[in-house]
Design a protein around this motif. Structure first.
Motif, PDB file in Angstrom:
ATOM      1  N   TRP A   6      30.393  38.567  77.444  1.00 49.23           N
ATOM      2  CA  TRP A   6      29.996  38.462  78.855  1.00 49.23           C
ATOM      3  C   TRP A   6      29.869  39.845  79.483  1.00 49.23           C
ATOM      4  O   TRP A   6      28.922  40.126  80.221  1.00 49.23           O
ATOM      5  CB  TRP A   6      31.010  37.629  79.632  1.00 49.23           C
ATOM      6  N   PHE A  10      26.458  41.619  81.227  1.00 44.78           N
ATOM      7  CA  PHE A  10      26.357  42.154  82.580  1.00 44.78           C
ATOM      8  C   PHE A  10      26.105  43.657  82.573  1.00 44.78           C
ATOM      9  O   PHE A  10      25.367  44.181  83.409  1.00 44.78           O
ATOM     10  CB  PHE A  10      27.639  41.828  83.366  1.00 44.78           C
ATOM     11  N   CYS A 111      35.006  49.005  83.675  1.00 47.64           N
ATOM     12  CA  CYS A 111      34.443  48.435  82.445  1.00 47.64           C
ATOM     13  C   CYS A 111      35.148  48.968  81.200  1.00 47.64           C
ATOM     14  O   CYS A 111      35.500  48.197  80.292  1.00 47.64           O
ATOM     15  CB  CYS A 111      32.950  48.738  82.368  1.00 47.64           C
ATOM     16  N   THR A 170      23.815  40.102  89.513  1.00 44.72           N
ATOM     17  CA  THR A 170      24.672  40.416  88.363  1.00 44.72           C
ATOM     18  C   THR A 170      26.124  40.574  88.795  1.00 44.72           C
ATOM     19  O   THR A 170      27.043  40.095  88.118  1.00 44.72           O
ATOM     20  CB  THR A 170      24.183  41.699  87.676  1.00 44.72           C
ATOM     21  N   MET A 173      27.639  37.114  89.460  1.00 40.61           N
ATOM     22  CA  MET A 173      27.881  36.415  88.199  1.00 40.61           C
ATOM     23  C   MET A 173      29.092  36.992  87.469  1.00 40.61           C
ATOM     24  O   MET A 173      29.906  36.257  86.898  1.00 40.61           O
ATOM     25  CB  MET A 173      26.644  36.515  87.307  1.00 40.61           C
ATOM     26  N   ALA A 174      29.244  38.318  87.497  1.00 35.76           N
ATOM     27  CA  ALA A 174      30.374  38.948  86.818  1.00 35.76           C
ATOM     28  C   ALA A 174      31.689  38.509  87.428  1.00 35.76           C
ATOM     29  O   ALA A 174      32.677  38.273  86.713  1.00 35.76           O
ATOM     30  CB  ALA A 174      30.230  40.472  86.879  1.00 35.76           C
ATOM     31  N   THR A 177      32.602  35.036  86.168  1.00 33.52           N
ATOM     32  CA  THR A 177      32.602  34.828  84.720  1.00 33.52           C
ATOM     33  C   THR A 177      33.686  35.625  84.008  1.00 33.52           C
ATOM     34  O   THR A 177      34.329  35.119  83.085  1.00 33.52           O
ATOM     35  CB  THR A 177      31.230  35.202  84.129  1.00 33.52           C
TER      36      THR A 177
END
Length: 381
Positions: A6, A10, A111, A170, A173-174, A177
């Motif tokens: 995932w 992204f 990240c 994006t 959604m991140a 998710t």
């Protein structure tokens, strides 16, 4: 593994969006009436405003986890891009680039920290970092040329507005998710070290490589669109950036490199990168070939650097990656500003060679032992 997939998805969308802007920014600034020196400052201010964001990102990621910072960074950057589509002066572009630099400062530490905590094995961590590099590079292979094609077909406003909407989607959604990540737990040994020495960061000399590499890249990003008589077109600039990424993708795909010492890979990669800049400055060799070779050095350097800072960071990964981002931001600011001042008087490529070699000379060469475990590693899975 599901979390990594995932996150890679992204990151691909986000990196595609961000790298698609590279061949556009200089022509866009020129269309607004910006001079070459102003363009150097416009590109550099983005990195300068990374600094306060990086200072806030490290402790925040360690304390609260990565998810909210990934979402916030992407959504805010998307909103700024939409505003960027409607500006009418270079100064407005400068201000928006400054805001963009601040909000995107949270993305990289968040990240990298999430990826590093997916495993406690240094080889697996290295593979995750190589995967991060492959995703980053894959997006950057096609995005400069794609961005150049889109802006040639639809214009600057439509392109920036569309990229902004994609970033916002994006980020949302991140958030829904990606899993929540718990803060890192400091081990007793690390707590004792912090109490006795007052330090939770490694030797400052290990931060020289990201600084000099970012400075050299900033020079390249400034000079490449202006390289050659009369400057390069948007499309040819996009192709040149894609050639760099293709070279990086080649070496990033060589996952067996993660079994070798990170410091050794880093030293060799920096030396070869400096050699590429030297050849660009003093020879008439084909630019495309030299840029491809330069890209291969990036594919060696960045996973090695990430593995090195995972090893050095221990449970303070957010702070360590934040410090790395800070020195990277400073280097990325100095690079284009320096290139803007030298343009027409001195070869910026040769300056990049000198900067890399000076940084290499002061980087510690001793081998760093791999940690046995990272306490918070499995909590993000």
């Amino acid at each position: 593994m599901k979390t990594a997939l995932w996150l890679y998805l992204f990151l691909f969308i986000a990196f595609f969006d961000l790298h698609a802007q590279y061949p556009m920014l200089t022509p866009y600034a020129v269309s607004l009436g910006a001079a070459p020196t102003f363009i150097g400052w416009m590109m550099g201010i983005y990195s300068l405003t990374h600094l306060p964001g990086n200072l806030l990102a490290g402790p925040g990621v360690d304390r609260h986890g990565s998810r909210r910072y990934i979402m916030m960074s992407l959504v805010a950057a998307g909103i700024i891009l939409i505003f960027q589509a409607f500006i009418t002066s270079p100064w407005e572009l400068l201000v928006l680039r400054a805001f963009s630099g601040f909000v995107l400062a949270f993305l990289s530490p968040a990240c990298l920290t999430m990826l590093a905590r997916l495993s406690d094995d240094h080889v697996t961590q290295g593979k995750y970092m190589s995967g991060h590099g492959v995703i980053h590079t894959s997006a950057s292979v096609i995005s400069p040329a794609a961005g150049a094609f889109i802006v040639a077909s639809f214009g600057f406003r439509t392109t920036f507005g569309s990229l902004g909407l994609i970033l916002i989607a994006t980020g949302i959604m991140a958030y829904f998710t990606l899993p929540k990540t718990r803060p890192a737990i400091t081990t007793a040994a690390e707590s004792a070290d912090t109490e006795t020495t007052g330090r939770i960061v490694p030797d400052w000399r290990y931060f020289l490589p990201p600084f000099v590499i970012a400075c050299a890249q900033g020079i390249l990003f400034y000079e490449l669109p202006l390289h050659g008589a009369g400057g390069a077109s948007i499309m040819s600039t996009g192709i040149l950036f894609s050639i760099i990424s293709l070279g990086a993708l080649l070496t990033l795909s060589m996952l067996f490199l993660n079994r070798y010492s990170p410091i050794r890979r880093l030293i060799i990669g920096i030396f070869l990168m400096a050699l590429c800049f030297y050849l660009m400055a003093v020879t008439e060799a084909p630019l495309g070939l030299l840029l491809f070779l330069l890209g291969t050095t990036k594919g060696v350097i960045f996973p090695a650097m990430a593995s090195l800072f995972i090893t050095l960071g221990g449970s303070h990964l957010g702070r360590t990656f934040s410090l790395q981002s800070i020195v990277t931001s400073i280097g990325s600011f100095i690079g284009p500003v320096l290139a803007g001042q030298m343009h027409g008087y001195f070869s910026p490529f040769f300056a990049a060679f000198l900067i890399l070699m000076i940084g290499l000379a002061f980087t510690p060469l001793r081998r760093i032992p791999h940690p046995v475990s990272v306490p918070a590693a499995k909590k993000a899975a």
